[in-house]
Design a protein around this motif. Structure first.
Motif, PDB file in Angstrom:
ATOM      1  N   TYR A  73       0.675  -1.356  -0.062  1.00 21.44           N
ATOM      2  CA  TYR A  73       0.072   0.109   0.044  1.00 21.44           C
ATOM      3  C   TYR A  73       0.914   1.293   0.079  1.00 21.44           C
ATOM      4  O   TYR A  73       0.474   2.211  -0.575  1.00 21.44           O
ATOM      5  N   ARG A 224      -1.550  -3.743   4.842  1.00 19.39           N
ATOM      6  CA  ARG A 224      -2.541  -3.217   3.919  1.00 19.39           C
ATOM      7  C   ARG A 224      -1.847  -3.318   2.444  1.00 19.39           C
ATOM      8  O   ARG A 224      -0.902  -2.595   2.311  1.00 19.39           O
ATOM      9  N   ARG A 226      -2.191  -3.384  -1.963  1.00 18.06           N
ATOM     10  CA  ARG A 226      -3.084  -2.824  -3.261  1.00 18.06           C
ATOM     11  C   ARG A 226      -3.075  -4.107  -4.184  1.00 18.06           C
ATOM     12  O   ARG A 226      -1.995  -4.671  -4.464  1.00 18.06           O
ATOM     13  N   ASP A 280      -8.130  -2.990  -2.080  1.00 17.39           N
ATOM     14  CA  ASP A 280      -7.481  -2.881  -0.920  1.00 17.39           C
ATOM     15  C   ASP A 280      -7.577  -4.113  -0.110  1.00 17.39           C
ATOM     16  O   ASP A 280      -8.648  -4.730   0.000  1.00 17.39           O
ATOM     17  N   TYR A 282      -6.440  -6.282   3.208  1.00 22.20           N
ATOM     18  CA  TYR A 282      -6.005  -6.232   4.541  1.00 22.20           C
ATOM     19  C   TYR A 282      -5.293  -7.819   4.820  1.00 22.20           C
ATOM     20  O   TYR A 282      -5.786  -8.654   4.730  1.00 22.20           O
TER      21      TYR A 282
END
Length: 375
Positions: A73, A224, A226, A280, A282
């Motif tokens: 991220y 986190r 992408r 996104d 997690y």
């Protein structure tokens, strides 16, 4: 005797004539059957029997499978701003760090000398300022006696005092600039993350004259990530940031992950003619690693009610893409464009309307305008 002989001859002749007649009749019947079969074949070609279906309106939900990549991220390369030496390293590869945490200290002896020089310059400018201020103050007091000090001398003394005061402030700014470099001798984490690269050792010379473009550390936010994919132009129509995708990675093939579309590029890449989408993900348990490849299933929901037909009803020839409607037992080619496909059905767009009769299993052998019959 002659009478009996003549009767026998007549009987044989009669039998022969009957056999010839029967043989002739059989051949005529067989020939007629062959002619009838040929006529049926010709009629079947000229007037094929077809199954018809009715065009209906509806919505299709489909999906496509595209490759994707998991990227951090946040990711940053940390460099040394000033030429210096690595004094101490506090972290190594794999270390979890927090925002503001000290990662390494550097040393640059010349900065200390520059700082001392800048401080001396401040004191020097202050001494000059105090002298010019004292001169100005004396002139002001003397000028209270009329005719002792000219106005021009007083103004010049004031200007000299103000100039020296400005020089003091400039010296202070120079000192602050040199002192700021001391902060660059401490490398700190810009955010919570993990050290994924450490490219220096204690004693190494770093900065623009040292390791050049090689970063001291690389820090990644791995909690986190992408998920980045590219959607072909033909499939970009119905997507929005409320859609969810599922994906899997090779290292854990039996597990499916879910992520929601968060960012859409809103434009096509000039080379790939595709739109970039980001989700996104997690990753608190660290099952997933940055730069893993993923197989992503992207839903393609239909947003509007469209015409739905079986895939078998759409003909894709070298000439065009079309369906065949039947009006008054005559076939008519209707140009269409295909949309979302799901199972055995597909969306079509063209000069059609709900309720039209089309051939269920169409082929370009059924020509435009040809007579057909219901099966």
């Amino acid at each position: 005797m002659n009478i009996t002989k003549n009767k026998s001859v007549l009987t044989l002749m009669a039998l022969a004539m009957g056999t010839i007649f029967l043989t002739s009749c059989g051949e005529d019947k067989k020939e007629k059957e062959e002619q009838d079969a040929t006529v049926k074949q010709v009629n079947a070609i000229d007037t094929p029997a077809v199954s018809l279906i009715t065009v209906t309106k509806g919505k299709l939900n489909s999906s496509i499978s595209v490759p994707g990549e998991l990227i951090p991220y946040q990711e940053v390369n940390l460099y040394a701003k000033v030429n210096s030496y690595v004094k101490k390293l506090m972290v190594d590869i794999g270390s979890e760090v927090h925002k503001g945490q000290l990662l390494a200290t550097l040393e640059a002896p010349e900065i200390n000398s520059q700082l001392a020089s800048a401080k001396s310059k401040i004191e020097q400018q202050k001494a000059v300022y105090f002298a010019s201020k004292a001169t100005y103050d004396r002139l002001v007091n003397t000028s209270k006696t009329p005719g002792t000090i000219s106005q021009n001398d007083l103004e010049q003394a004031e200007a000299k005092k103000n100039s020296d005061a400005a020089n003091v402030e400039a010296a202070k700014s120079d000192y602050a600039g040199v002192a700021a470099n001391l902060n660059y001798l401490e490398i700190r984490a810009p955010f919570d993350g993990v050290i994924t690269q450490r490219n220096v050792n204690p004693g190494a010379y770093v900065g623009s004259g040292g390791n050049g473009n090689v970063p001291l550390f690389v820090v990644q936010d791995q909690k986190r990530m992408r998920l980045v994919i590219s959607i072909p132009e033909s499939s970009t129509g119905g997507l929005n940031n409320k859609d969810k995708v599922t994906f899997s990675v090779r290292s854990i093939p039996n597990k499916k992950y879910t992520a929601q579309v968060v960012r859409l590029a809103g434009a096509l890449d000039e080379k790939l003619r595709s739109e970039r989408l980001e989700m996104d993900v997690y990753n608190k348990n660290k099952e997933l690693l940055p730069h893993m490849f993923a197989e992503v299933d992207v839903p393609l929901p239909s947003r509007d009610s469209t015409l739905i037909v079986p895939k078998s009803a759409v003909v894709t020839s070298t000439e065009k893409v079309f369906v065949i409607t039947v009006i008054d037992h005559h076939a008519h080619w209707v140009d269409v464009k295909k949309g979302i496909q799901s199972g055995d059905n597909t969306e079509v767009y063209g000069d059609l309307k709900s309720g039209d009769k089309i051939i269920k299993v169409a082929t370009d052998e059924i020509r435009d305008g040809q007579i057909v019959k219901d099966n």
